[in-house]
Design a protein around this motif. Structure first.
Motif, PDB file in Angstrom:
ATOM      1  N   GLY A   1      -6.458 -11.925   3.870  1.00 56.97           N
ATOM      2  CA  GLY A   1      -6.886 -13.299   3.989  1.00 56.97           C
ATOM      3  C   GLY A   1      -5.760 -14.220   4.432  1.00 56.97           C
ATOM      4  N   GLU A   2      -6.035 -15.538   4.425  1.00 57.93           N
ATOM      5  CA  GLU A   2      -5.070 -16.525   4.898  1.00 57.93           C
ATOM      6  C   GLU A   2      -3.788 -16.505   4.078  1.00 57.93           C
ATOM      7  N   ASN A   3      -3.917 -16.219   2.797  1.00 62.02           N
ATOM      8  CA  ASN A   3      -2.744 -16.223   1.907  1.00 62.02           C
ATOM      9  C   ASN A   3      -2.262 -14.804   1.606  1.00 62.02           C
ATOM     10  N   ASN A   4      -2.541 -13.914   2.537  1.00 65.16           N
ATOM     11  CA  ASN A   4      -2.118 -12.511   2.437  1.00 65.16           C
ATOM     12  C   ASN A   4      -2.808 -11.760   1.297  1.00 65.16           C
ATOM     13  N   GLU A   5      -3.896 -12.349   0.774  1.00 66.19           N
ATOM     14  CA  GLU A   5      -4.642 -11.665  -0.270  1.00 66.19           C
ATOM     15  C   GLU A   5      -5.633 -10.685   0.384  1.00 66.19           C
ATOM     16  N   THR A   6      -6.072  -9.721  -0.370  1.00 66.39           N
ATOM     17  CA  THR A   6      -7.036  -8.745   0.131  1.00 66.39           C
ATOM     18  C   THR A   6      -8.456  -9.258  -0.095  1.00 66.39           C
ATOM     19  N   VAL A   7      -9.210  -9.297   0.974  1.00 71.93           N
ATOM     20  CA  VAL A   7     -10.619  -9.695   0.891  1.00 71.93           C
ATOM     21  C   VAL A   7     -11.467  -8.556   1.451  1.00 71.93           C
ATOM     22  N   ILE A   8     -12.735  -8.548   1.078  1.00 73.19           N
ATOM     23  CA  ILE A   8     -13.673  -7.544   1.566  1.00 73.19           C
ATOM     24  C   ILE A   8     -14.595  -8.185   2.596  1.00 73.19           C
ATOM     25  N   LEU A   9     -14.588  -7.630   3.779  1.00 73.70           N
ATOM     26  CA  LEU A   9     -15.457  -8.123   4.847  1.00 73.70           C
ATOM     27  C   LEU A   9     -16.870  -7.571   4.657  1.00 73.70           C
ATOM     28  N   GLU A  10     -17.844  -8.469   4.505  1.00 71.24           N
ATOM     29  CA  GLU A  10     -19.253  -8.072   4.411  1.00 71.24           C
ATOM     30  C   GLU A  10     -19.856  -8.098   5.814  1.00 71.24           C
ATOM     31  N   GLN A  11     -20.463  -6.979   6.216  1.00 70.40           N
ATOM     32  CA  GLN A  11     -21.000  -6.861   7.559  1.00 70.40           C
ATOM     33  C   GLN A  11     -22.416  -6.269   7.521  1.00 70.40           C
ATOM     34  N   GLU A  12     -23.134  -6.458   8.610  1.00 72.90           N
ATOM     35  CA  GLU A  12     -24.421  -5.809   8.797  1.00 72.90           C
ATOM     36  C   GLU A  12     -24.520  -5.300  10.227  1.00 72.90           C
TER      37      GLU A  12
END
Length: 273
Positions: A128-139
């Motif tokens: 993410g913007e602050n170098n945190e880990t985020v999970i991308l939700e996709q379809e």
């Protein structure tokens, strides 16, 4: 999460109820023509024999299970979908055997059976913007383009020589095309885009043939119609049909069974009393 419609099927009781309502709405003809038995048994009068052409629209509800894959993208499995398409038909409505009520109606029809299928993809980790880990939700989405040339054989009864009728029968269709586009879409978090498109959507496959595409489909069909005569030679014909699948458009282990609701309007010519 993918939202699903409240129902995916069109029940036979619902179709039967619609037919019963149709018959009751035509009951005012009974007084003018006599009893039901009289309507069937009175002396034969020359009836028009109709032939003509028309167009309409079909809405298809898909019971499916198939996957798409490519060396450059992960596999995705799709199930329920829906879509619509135009219909073009040549048809005849005839009164054989010197009767006033029994009708026989062969038709040749082109049917566009398009469908859209959507399924969720597994989440992927990203920074993410602050170098945190985020999970991308996709379809993933498949837009399928199917087309058939169908021979339809129908038989039925006209109610009290009123122009209102009910028909039932079967259809066999040759599958002309079976192609699809495959698209992936970012749902969340906001602000992420695909590098290739700089948007939240990217088409990865276009115009590819289904691997297990069949060559033939078959359906059971029934419906209601009305013939409005315009003098001795011409008539307008409106018809509503329900189609129940018998043969899948995709071969094992995949499947694609399509229930259809179709409406058509045709111009008919009287080719002989």
């Amino acid at each position: 999460m993918r939202m699903k419609p409240l129902t995916r099927t069109i029940s036979f009781p619902a179709v039967a109820l619609l037919l019963a309502t149709f018959v009751l709405c035509s009951a005012d003809r009974l007084h003018a023509q006599g009893s039901w038995g009289d309507a069937l048994l009175h002396d034969y009068t020359e009836r028009p024999q109709w032939i003509g052409a028309g167009l309409g629209f079909g809405y298809w509800i898909d019971d499916a299970l198939f996957g798409v894959s490519d060396q450059a993208l992960p596999c995705a499995v799709f199930s329920d979908g829906n879509g619509g398409g135009l219909l073009f038909e040549v048809k005849s409505i005839m009164y054989p055997f010197h009767n006033n009520w029994f009708i026989f109606s062969p038709r040749l029809r082109y049917e566009a059976r398009s469908g859209t299928f959507i399924t969720p993809l597994a989440g992927e980790p990203a920074k993410g913007e602050n170098n945190e880990t985020v999970i991308l939700e996709q379809e993933a989405q498949v837009d399928a383009t199917l087309g058939t040339v169908s021979l339809e054989l129908m038989a039925g009864v006209e109610f009290f020589e009123s122009g209102f009728y009910a028909v039932g029968g079967g259809e066999g269709g040759l599958l002309l095309s079976g192609k699809f586009d495959y698209t992936e879409r970012l749902l969340s978090p906001q602000g992420f885009v695909y590098a290739a498109t700089e948007t939240n959507e990217q088409k990865l496959v276009g115009g590819r043939k289904f691997e297990n595409f069949g060559s033939f489909v078959a359906d059971l069909r029934g419906g209601l119609g009305y013939i409005h005569e315009l003098g001795d030679s011409w008539a307008l014909n409106a018809e509503f049909l329900y189609s129940y699948p018998v043969i899948s458009a995709l071969k094992d282990p995949d499947k694609l069974n399509q229930q259809g609701i179709m409406g058509t309007v045709s111009v008919l010519y009287n080719f002989g009393d």
